[in-house]
Design a protein around this motif. Structure first.
Motif, PDB file in Angstrom:
ATOM      1  N   GLU A 127      -1.718  -8.294   0.078  1.00 50.40           N
ATOM      2  CA  GLU A 127      -2.398  -7.032   0.339  1.00 50.40           C
ATOM      3  C   GLU A 127      -3.835  -7.114  -0.155  1.00 50.40           C
ATOM      4  O   GLU A 127      -4.099  -7.557  -1.272  1.00 50.40           O
ATOM      5  CB  GLU A 127      -1.684  -5.870  -0.357  1.00 50.40           C
ATOM      6  CG  GLU A 127      -2.325  -4.516  -0.058  1.00 50.40           C
ATOM      7  CD  GLU A 127      -1.597  -3.355  -0.717  1.00 50.40           C
ATOM      8  OE1 GLU A 127      -2.154  -2.239  -0.693  1.00 50.40           O
ATOM      9  OE2 GLU A 127      -0.495  -3.565  -1.237  1.00 50.40           O
ATOM     10  N   ASN A 129      -7.307  -4.581  -0.303  1.00 47.58           N
ATOM     11  CA  ASN A 129      -7.816  -3.223  -0.115  1.00 47.58           C
ATOM     12  C   ASN A 129      -9.335  -3.212  -0.192  1.00 47.58           C
ATOM     13  O   ASN A 129      -9.938  -3.984  -0.934  1.00 47.58           O
ATOM     14  CB  ASN A 129      -7.263  -2.273  -1.187  1.00 47.58           C
ATOM     15  CG  ASN A 129      -5.750  -2.205  -1.175  1.00 47.58           C
ATOM     16  OD1 ASN A 129      -5.116  -2.438  -0.149  1.00 47.58           O
ATOM     17  ND2 ASN A 129      -5.170  -1.879  -2.307  1.00 47.58           N
ATOM     18  N   CYS A 144     -13.703  -6.009  -2.325  1.00 42.38           N
ATOM     19  CA  CYS A 144     -12.295  -6.064  -1.950  1.00 42.38           C
ATOM     20  C   CYS A 144     -11.457  -6.342  -3.194  1.00 42.38           C
ATOM     21  O   CYS A 144     -11.915  -6.981  -4.136  1.00 42.38           O
ATOM     22  CB  CYS A 144     -12.060  -7.160  -0.910  1.00 42.38           C
ATOM     23  SG  CYS A 144     -12.819  -6.834   0.702  1.00 42.38           S
ATOM     24  N   THR A 192     -13.641  -1.940   7.664  1.00 44.68           N
ATOM     25  CA  THR A 192     -13.564  -0.710   6.869  1.00 44.68           C
ATOM     26  C   THR A 192     -14.686   0.253   7.240  1.00 44.68           C
ATOM     27  O   THR A 192     -14.463   1.455   7.413  1.00 44.68           O
ATOM     28  CB  THR A 192     -13.623  -1.042   5.371  1.00 44.68           C
ATOM     29  OG1 THR A 192     -12.555  -1.939   5.045  1.00 44.68           O
ATOM     30  CG2 THR A 192     -13.495   0.218   4.525  1.00 44.68           C
ATOM     31  N   ARG A 206     -10.011   4.572   1.206  1.00 46.49           N
ATOM     32  CA  ARG A 206      -9.622   3.180   0.990  1.00 46.49           C
ATOM     33  C   ARG A 206      -8.796   2.721   2.182  1.00 46.49           C
ATOM     34  O   ARG A 206      -7.868   3.421   2.604  1.00 46.49           O
ATOM     35  CB  ARG A 206      -8.810   3.024  -0.298  1.00 46.49           C
ATOM     36  CG  ARG A 206      -8.639   1.561  -0.738  1.00 46.49           C
ATOM     37  CD  ARG A 206      -7.657   1.404  -1.881  1.00 46.49           C
ATOM     38  NE  ARG A 206      -6.288   1.585  -1.420  1.00 46.49           N
ATOM     39  CZ  ARG A 206      -5.458   2.513  -1.883  1.00 46.49           C
ATOM     40  NH1 ARG A 206      -5.860   3.350  -2.825  1.00 46.49           N
ATOM     41  NH2 ARG A 206      -4.234   2.615  -1.403  1.00 46.49           N
ATOM     42  N   ASP A 208      -6.304  -0.242   3.604  1.00 42.99           N
ATOM     43  CA  ASP A 208      -5.428  -1.300   3.118  1.00 42.99           C
ATOM     44  C   ASP A 208      -5.140  -2.293   4.238  1.00 42.99           C
ATOM     45  O   ASP A 208      -4.866  -1.892   5.380  1.00 42.99           O
ATOM     46  CB  ASP A 208      -4.118  -0.712   2.599  1.00 42.99           C
ATOM     47  CG  ASP A 208      -4.338   0.254   1.444  1.00 42.99           C
ATOM     48  OD1 ASP A 208      -5.447   0.257   0.875  1.00 42.99           O
ATOM     49  OD2 ASP A 208      -3.401   1.009   1.119  1.00 42.99           O
ATOM     50  N   PRO A 225      -7.987   8.328  -1.840  1.00 44.12           N
ATOM     51  CA  PRO A 225      -7.357   7.218  -2.560  1.00 44.12           C
ATOM     52  C   PRO A 225      -7.151   7.515  -4.043  1.00 44.12           C
ATOM     53  O   PRO A 225      -7.891   8.301  -4.642  1.00 44.12           O
ATOM     54  CB  PRO A 225      -8.359   6.077  -2.363  1.00 44.12           C
ATOM     55  CG  PRO A 225      -9.673   6.754  -2.174  1.00 44.12           C
ATOM     56  CD  PRO A 225      -9.356   8.029  -1.430  1.00 44.12           C
TER      57      PRO A 225
END
Length: 282
Positions: A127, A129, A144, A192, A206, A208, A225
């Protein structure tokens, strides 16, 4: 606020009606960000990479579960994640590795929502974000991060209760910046920023992502977030106090922009209708 009736556009709509400034995304961005099914459709329309998925209604599952199972097995295949379309913080999400677990996951998800997302599960996912802050033309992606989970995905307990004394997302073990290539970092930051603009976001969000080897998938956006993701901006020279100041400024600017728009249109069409004047179309 997290979840339904707080992060999904309802409170934002109330603030709009009452002409009150607020620091989160607007009504549309908040609503899209809460509904995982609509969210994925928007991401796909933008040409962004998302995991294969299908969805069904609770009524369909209750009336004909065998058909839903057959469609999921044929279209997605095991392992799968089963998610309520709304809610957040991993509530109601289950991983199905076989038919029995799929049935259980569907029952859990159906108890939380009338629409259910069924999505391919990535084996050994990583993961990543990335937050984004701004309003209108001002868009600033963050560093990140790579959260470290205890399970295959971060549960509600992982996010809010384990080892952090109730300190929220900031308390999670994480690597900042994420140990990924500069090229992957730039790609995720660009995705993003594009999502932030498309959903007309405001304040801090945020997004993901899930990495599968060298392939990145957009997972979801969090429009409020945890901890405002301030820990992703502090290394960039933006302390928490400055971030809060920016949120207040964006809220004030958004309200000022709203008040510049006209919401009334003068027309005598009703008076003519009442007086019996015939309206002739040209």
């Amino acid at each position: 606020m997290h979840g339904m009736h707080g992060e999904d556009g309802t409170v934002q709509g109330l603030c709009e009606l009452a002409d009150i400034p607020y620091s989160s995304c607007g009504l549309v961005g908040s609503a899209v960000g809460m509904d995982k099914i609509v969210m994925k459709a928007v991401f796909q329309s933008m040409g962004l990479p998302v995991l294969p998925s299908i969805y069904c209604y609770r009524a369909q599952w209750q009336q004909d579960p065998d058909t839903v199972i057959a469609r999921a097995e044929e279209t997605i295949g095991y392992p799968m994640f089963v998610k309520p379309a709304n809610l957040g913080s991993s509530i109601g999400i289950g991983k199905a590795t076989d038919r029995e677990r799929f049935r259980h996951a569907m029952e859990v998800a159906a108890s939380f929502d009338r629409r259910i997302l069924i999505e391919r599960a990535v084996e050994k996912p990583v993961e990543i974000n990335c937050a984004c802050m701004g309003f209108e033309g001002e868009v600033l992606p963050s560093l990140c991060e790579q959260p470290a989970g205890w399970d295959e995905f971060l549960s509600f307990e992982d996010k809010y209760t384990r080892g952090g004394g109730g300190k929220g997302m900031k308390s999670l073990a994480r690597q900042v910046p994420a140990p990924i290539s500069a090229e992957m970092t730039a790609r995720i930051q660009n995705y993003t920023a594009d999502i932030f603009r498309m959903l007309e976001c405001k304040g801090v969000v945020r997004v993901d992502y899930i990495l599968e080897a060298d392939t990145v998938y957009v997972n979801e956006i969090n429009t409020i977030p945890g901890s405002f993701a301030f820990y992703l901006y502090e290394p960039m020279g933006v302390p928490f106090s400055a971030l809060v100041d920016k949120l207040v400024l964006y809220a004030q600017r958004a309200l000022a922009q709203k008040r510049e728009s006209s919401y009334a249109f003068s027309s005598d069409i009703l008076n003519k209708a009442i007086s019996g004047t015939k309206i002739i179309k040209k």
